[in-house]
Design a protein around this motif. Structure first.
Motif, PDB file in Angstrom:
ATOM      1  N   GLU A   1      14.090  -4.557   2.597  1.00  0.00           N
ATOM      2  CA  GLU A   1      13.247  -3.660   3.376  1.00  0.00           C
ATOM      3  C   GLU A   1      11.836  -3.593   2.800  1.00  0.00           C
ATOM      4  N   ARG A   2      11.762  -3.584   1.463  1.00  0.00           N
ATOM      5  CA  ARG A   2      10.442  -3.548   0.831  1.00  0.00           C
ATOM      6  C   ARG A   2       9.661  -4.825   1.138  1.00  0.00           C
TER       7      ARG A   2
ATOM      8  N   GLU B   1      10.059  -6.689   3.792  1.00  0.00           N
ATOM      9  CA  GLU B   1       9.652  -6.624   5.193  1.00  0.00           C
ATOM     10  C   GLU B   1       8.455  -5.696   5.375  1.00  0.00           C
ATOM     11  N   GLN B   2       8.448  -4.576   4.645  1.00  0.00           N
ATOM     12  CA  GLN B   2       7.314  -3.666   4.726  1.00  0.00           C
ATOM     13  C   GLN B   2       6.048  -4.321   4.196  1.00  0.00           C
ATOM     14  N   MET B   3       6.177  -5.056   3.092  1.00  0.00           N
ATOM     15  CA  MET B   3       5.013  -5.751   2.555  1.00  0.00           C
ATOM     16  C   MET B   3       4.503  -6.802   3.528  1.00  0.00           C
TER      17      MET B   3
ATOM     18  N   ARG C   1       4.863  -6.685   6.825  1.00  0.00           N
ATOM     19  CA  ARG C   1       4.192  -5.977   7.916  1.00  0.00           C
ATOM     20  C   ARG C   1       2.833  -5.456   7.483  1.00  0.00           C
ATOM     21  N   LEU C   2       2.749  -4.946   6.242  1.00  0.00           N
ATOM     22  CA  LEU C   2       1.472  -4.452   5.738  1.00  0.00           C
ATOM     23  C   LEU C   2       0.457  -5.586   5.635  1.00  0.00           C
TER      24      LEU C   2
END
Length: 389
Positions: A169-170, A172-174, A176-177
């Motif tokens: 998840e981290r 994927e968040q990175m 997306r960021l």
């Protein structure tokens, strides 16, 4: 409680097949008499019931971990009373593991101390039946391995899985960021290019539009006046085309070290002269002691004067531009009379927006609006440089 149809839909095919294979193999062991015969007269078929219950727990190990533990515990508890089989013990360890791995976290926190109490209780029974210290310790060790180690393993695997999910998840968040930042960077670049192209080309095109409109409207001009206007139109066209080619060349080359535009305050008199050549009366003056300023400050001041004079050319007349050097701030003021331009050129207002953005990016402020019968623009641009510097 989950309805039977819902539970059946969640059963994994792999768990069902594994339970069937385990039941067949375990039945062979029971049929061969591999068990503790506490009750000698008990029919053999009865011993398949607790083993079957633990195997049913394997079937629902992921579909319903709580039911899996309940079935296994009933089967294992029954075997303690009638005689323990090796097959049932092995399958019950999987029931415990499955609950620790897939069951609710609150239930897992309760399960561990409950099993510890059960192990100690069984050790106490051995002691009451006359078992010595060695027998009690051996029983406790075996029960700890059989009952506690599957729970510990399930908890460890579950924590590792949770960490892996968190890392994914981290990541994927990175990602997306990073995508958002890339989009923001592209948007900023497009905004900068749009602002530069507008500021560079609009001035020349406005002059061309006004002069060509005047030539169409005026029928009383002599040949010298016509030639002068045509020469001014050609000069504006050539200068605008050259500037446009320069910007496009920089964009194609991708040279990060070269700015799209590098105009300075000392070029404003040339801008004023070009505006006078196309018919706008311009008065330019400076106040205060000139000093070296950062390039972005001088470029912003130039663009404010350029956009203001362009708007005066399109919508007004008789402009006065002033640059005032004050400690820590550069004040740019442009005032022009309203009206008097019958051949006004329509605009979208993007120039004023771009001018405001430029000043605010440097921490300054802009005021533009009517002031009596005049239109006034005042920009205060922080320089970060004082007269003593």
């Amino acid at each position: 409680m989950t309805s039977p149809p819902g539970l059946l839909r969640r059963i994994r095919r792999g768990d069902l097949i594994a339970a069937g294979v385990i039941f067949v193999l375990g039945s062979l062991f029971i049929g061969l008499g591999v068990f503790e015969p506490y009750m000698v007269d008990l029919p053999l078929w009865v011993r398949f019931i607790p083993f079957g219950l633990t195997c049913l727990g394997v079937v629902v190990r992921r579909a319903s971990p709580g039911l899996c533990l309940a079935l296994g515990t009933v089967g294992f508890g029954t075997e303690i009373a009638i005689g323990v089989t090796f097959a049932t013990i092995c399958v019950y360890t999987d029931n415990l593991y499955a609950y620790a791995r897939y069951g609710p976290r609150r239930g897992v926190r309760v399960l561990t101390p409950a099993v510890v109490v059960g192990v100690l209780g069984l050790g106490g029974l051995v002691l009451l039946e006359g078992g010595g210290t060695t027998g009690v310790l051996t029983t406790l060790a075996i029960l700890a391995v059989v009952l506690l180690s599957p729970i510990a393993t399930g908890i460890i695997v579950r924590q590792a899985h949770d960490r892996a999910l968190l890392e994914r998840e981290r990541a994927e968040q990175m990602a997306r960021l990073a995508d958002v930042r890339r989009r923001e960077a592209v948007l900023r670049e497009r905004t900068v290019m749009a602002r530069e192209l507008h500021d560079t080309v609009a001035n020349y095109l406005s002059a061309i539009a006004l002069q060509s409109t005047a030539l169409q409207a005026r029928r009383d001009l002599d040949s010298d006046a016509v030639r002068t206007s045509i020469a001014a139109i050609r000069a504006s066209s050539v200068d605008g085309l050259a500037e446009l080619r320069r910007i496009i060349g920089i964009l194609r080359a991708g040279d990060e070290g070269e700015e799209l535009a590098a105009y300075r305050i000392d070029q404003i008199p040339e801008l004023a002269e070009r505006m006078r050549a196309v018919g706008l009366k311009v008065d330019f003056r400076t106040e205060g002691e000139p000093r070296d300023l950062p390039g972005e400050v001088e470029l912003t001041a130039y663009r404010v004067v350029q956009e203001s004079l362009t708007n005066a050319l399109k919508h007004g007349r008789d402009a006065v531009a002033a640059i005032e050097y004050t400690p820590g701030t550069l004040v740019v003021t442009v005032v022009n009379a309203l009206g008097g331009n019958e051949e006004a050129v329509p605009g979208a207002g993007s120039g004023l927006v771009g001018m405001t953005e430029r000043v605010r990016l440097l921490g300054g402020k802009v005021h533009a609006g009517p002031d009596g019968d005049r239109w006034a623009v005042r920009a205060e641009i922080p320089t970060g440089v004082t007269e003593h510097d």
